[in-house]
Design a protein around this motif. Structure first.
Motif, PDB file in Angstrom:
ATOM      1  N   PRO A 115       0.807  -1.230   0.000  1.00 35.94           N
ATOM      2  CA  PRO A 115       0.000   0.000   0.000  1.00 35.94           C
ATOM      3  C   PRO A 115       0.836   1.274   0.000  1.00 35.94           C
ATOM      4  N   LEU A 116       1.933   1.288   0.771  1.00 32.09           N
ATOM      5  CA  LEU A 116       2.763   2.488   0.847  1.00 32.09           C
ATOM      6  C   LEU A 116       3.546   2.706  -0.455  1.00 32.09           C
ATOM      7  N   CYS A 137       6.015   7.782   7.754  1.00 34.13           N
ATOM      8  CA  CYS A 137       5.525   6.434   8.025  1.00 34.13           C
ATOM      9  C   CYS A 137       6.032   5.453   6.970  1.00 34.13           C
ATOM     10  N   ALA A 138       6.088   5.901   5.717  1.00 36.75           N
ATOM     11  CA  ALA A 138       6.585   5.041   4.644  1.00 36.75           C
ATOM     12  C   ALA A 138       8.045   4.667   4.890  1.00 36.75           C
ATOM     13  N   VAL A 139       8.842   5.654   5.315  1.00 33.84           N
ATOM     14  CA  VAL A 139      10.254   5.392   5.608  1.00 33.84           C
ATOM     15  C   VAL A 139      10.384   4.459   6.808  1.00 33.84           C
ATOM     16  N   ALA A 140       9.549   4.693   7.838  1.00 32.84           N
ATOM     17  CA  ALA A 140       9.600   3.843   9.032  1.00 32.84           C
ATOM     18  C   ALA A 140       9.273   2.398   8.675  1.00 32.84           C
ATOM     19  N   GLY A 141       8.251   2.201   7.839  1.00 30.19           N
ATOM     20  CA  GLY A 141       7.892   0.854   7.425  1.00 30.19           C
ATOM     21  C   GLY A 141       9.002   0.196   6.633  1.00 30.19           C
ATOM     22  N   ASP A 279       5.734 -17.989  13.687  1.00 26.43           N
ATOM     23  CA  ASP A 279       6.954 -17.326  14.126  1.00 26.43           C
ATOM     24  C   ASP A 279       6.584 -16.017  14.819  1.00 26.43           C
ATOM     25  N   VAL A 280       6.895 -15.938  16.084  1.00 20.99           N
ATOM     26  CA  VAL A 280       6.544 -14.749  16.867  1.00 20.99           C
ATOM     27  C   VAL A 280       7.267 -13.507  16.332  1.00 20.99           C
ATOM     28  N   VAL A 281       8.531 -13.662  15.927  1.00 16.31           N
ATOM     29  CA  VAL A 281       9.291 -12.530  15.401  1.00 16.31           C
ATOM     30  C   VAL A 281       8.653 -12.017  14.110  1.00 16.31           C
ATOM     31  N   THR A 282       8.318 -12.949  13.213  1.00 10.35           N
ATOM     32  CA  THR A 282       7.681 -12.552  11.952  1.00 10.35           C
ATOM     33  C   THR A 282       6.357 -11.859  12.213  1.00 10.35           C
ATOM     34  N   LEU A 283       5.557 -12.426  13.107  1.00 14.15           N
ATOM     35  CA  LEU A 283       4.264 -11.835  13.421  1.00 14.15           C
ATOM     36  C   LEU A 283       4.422 -10.447  14.021  1.00 14.15           C
ATOM     37  N   GLY A 284       5.434 -10.297  14.879  1.00 17.90           N
ATOM     38  CA  GLY A 284       5.672  -8.991  15.489  1.00 17.90           C
ATOM     39  C   GLY A 284       6.044  -7.942  14.465  1.00 17.90           C
ATOM     40  N   PHE A 285       6.932  -8.306  13.532  1.00 17.06           N
ATOM     41  CA  PHE A 285       7.300  -7.362  12.482  1.00 17.06           C
ATOM     42  C   PHE A 285       6.114  -7.069  11.577  1.00 17.06           C
ATOM     43  N   ALA A 286       5.291  -8.076  11.303  1.00 14.81           N
ATOM     44  CA  ALA A 286       4.104  -7.856  10.470  1.00 14.81           C
ATOM     45  C   ALA A 286       3.177  -6.832  11.107  1.00 14.81           C
ATOM     46  N   THR A 292       2.480   0.963  10.587  1.00 13.65           N
ATOM     47  CA  THR A 292       2.938   2.146   9.845  1.00 13.65           C
ATOM     48  C   THR A 292       1.994   2.459   8.692  1.00 13.65           C
ATOM     49  N   VAL A 293       1.414   1.411   8.096  1.00 13.07           N
ATOM     50  CA  VAL A 293       0.455   1.624   7.010  1.00 13.07           C
ATOM     51  C   VAL A 293      -0.808   2.297   7.547  1.00 13.07           C
ATOM     52  N   VAL A 294      -1.285   1.818   8.697  1.00  7.55           N
ATOM     53  CA  VAL A 294      -2.499   2.390   9.299  1.00  7.55           C
ATOM     54  C   VAL A 294      -2.287   3.855   9.653  1.00  7.55           C
ATOM     55  N   ILE A 295      -1.176   4.139  10.325  1.00  7.56           N
ATOM     56  CA  ILE A 295      -0.898   5.521  10.730  1.00  7.56           C
ATOM     57  C   ILE A 295      -0.707   6.407   9.502  1.00  7.56           C
ATOM     58  N   GLY A 296       0.005   5.886   8.495  1.00 10.01           N
ATOM     59  CA  GLY A 296       0.226   6.658   7.278  1.00 10.01           C
ATOM     60  C   GLY A 296      -1.061   7.012   6.574  1.00 10.01           C
TER      61      GLY A 296
END
Length: 322
Positions: A115-116, A137-141, A279-286, A292-296
């Protein structure tokens, strides 16, 4: 004047949007199922790319003939051609090769930036402006995706660097974004369903003979064929019917928010289809990337969409899919 929507249409549109997103989300595990892995390859990414487009093209030709759809005008062929390059060839081909190396859950995080990236392409191609907060937000994502890629490469024993497949995934996202934007240019005049149908039919003279030429000569697992049929019928065709119709009924701004569910649905679908662990790490990053997409989206939306829910995308252009 802002278009008004009936409450029942809004509700139906939202449900159709969720159905479309759910169908697109299963594309990642189904593509991996079709192509196999480097250790156990099945259908080649080229065959999956061209074959799924050929299957969708045959179905599209039947649909266009049955509905007696008029031919596109001369000025509509160029945007449709760009959509062919981005959505029929670029995105599925790069995705297919990447999914032979990385897991579908991994790919779901990277493609969550779609989306971004689509918004950035829209700002360039369609000359739409966004506030600074949106681009922050795009850069943060993007930075989150970089950190995730480096972390996963390090955990896999490849050193503190990138998986080369991540470049393919980024390329797939860029290709899809251009395809969505150029397809969006002709959606208001040509009709939502007919855009994907004409895109697939335009590619048919190439995809159909290429599919026959690339037809596998070695035994292929039944599960891989099922994955191939899915991405041809649902990811490349039926999903767009539900998605674009949902946008038309419920309003592009409201229904487009349902795409935020896609990364999570892709990860969840990978559990029963591919047997991948949660994978908890993958889910956390997701979750972080989708945040960032929502806030953007809340900080800034294209001016054309703010004035009319039925305006040409990028809201509709931010589809997934695929």
């Amino acid at each position: 004047m802002t278009k008004r929507f009936d409450i029942k249409d809004e509700t139906l549109g939202m449900w159709l949007g969720v159905i479309g997103v759910a169908l697109f989300a299963v594309t990642l595990p189904m593509t991996r199922l079709a192509t196999g892995t480097q250790a156990a390859p099945q259908l080649s990414p080229w065959f999956v790319t061209l074959g799924r487009a050929a299957l969708a093209g045959v179905l599209s030709a039947i649909f266009l003939l049955a509905t007696r759809s008029p031919r596109p005008a001369s000025h509509q062929w160029k945007p449709l051609g760009m959509a062919v390059l981005g959505n029929v060839i670029g995105y599925p081909l790069l995705l297919g090769y990447a999914l032979r190396v990385v897991t579908a859950s991994h790919a779901a995080v990277v493609t969550a930036l779609l989306p971004l990236v689509t918004a950035a392409v829209a700002a360039w191609v369609l000359h739409q402006r966004a506030r600074l907060g949106f681009w922050l937000c795009a850069v943060a994502g993007s930075l989150l995706v970089v950190v995730f890629s480096v972390l996963r490469a390090s955990q896999s024993g490849h050193g503190f660097g990138f998986e080369w497949a991540d470049l393919l995934l980024v390329g797939a996202v860029i290709a899809a974004s251009f395809g969505y934007i150029y397809g969006a240019q002709v959606t208001p005049s040509l009709g939502a369903e007919r855009v994907i149908c004409w895109v697939c039919v335009m590619a048919l003279p190439v995809t159909l003979p290429a599919t026959l030429f690339l037809w596998p000569t070695t035994p292929i697992a039944t599960a891989s064929w099922l994955g191939f049929v899915y991405v041809g019928m649902f990811s490349m065709w039926i999903g767009f019917f539900a998605w674009y119709r949902g946008l038309a009924l419920g309003g592009a701004l409201r229904v487009s928010q349902t795409q935020l569910l896609q990364p999570f649905l892709s990860i969840l679908a990978s559990i029963p289809i591919l047997g991948e662990p949660l994978d908890v790490v993958t889910l956390g990053f997701a979750i972080a990337v989708v945040a960032t997409v929502v806030i953007g989206k809340r900080l800034s939306q294209p001016q054309a969409l703010a004035s009319s829910a039925a305006a040409p995308l990028p809201a509709a252009a931010r589809t997934g899919g695929r």
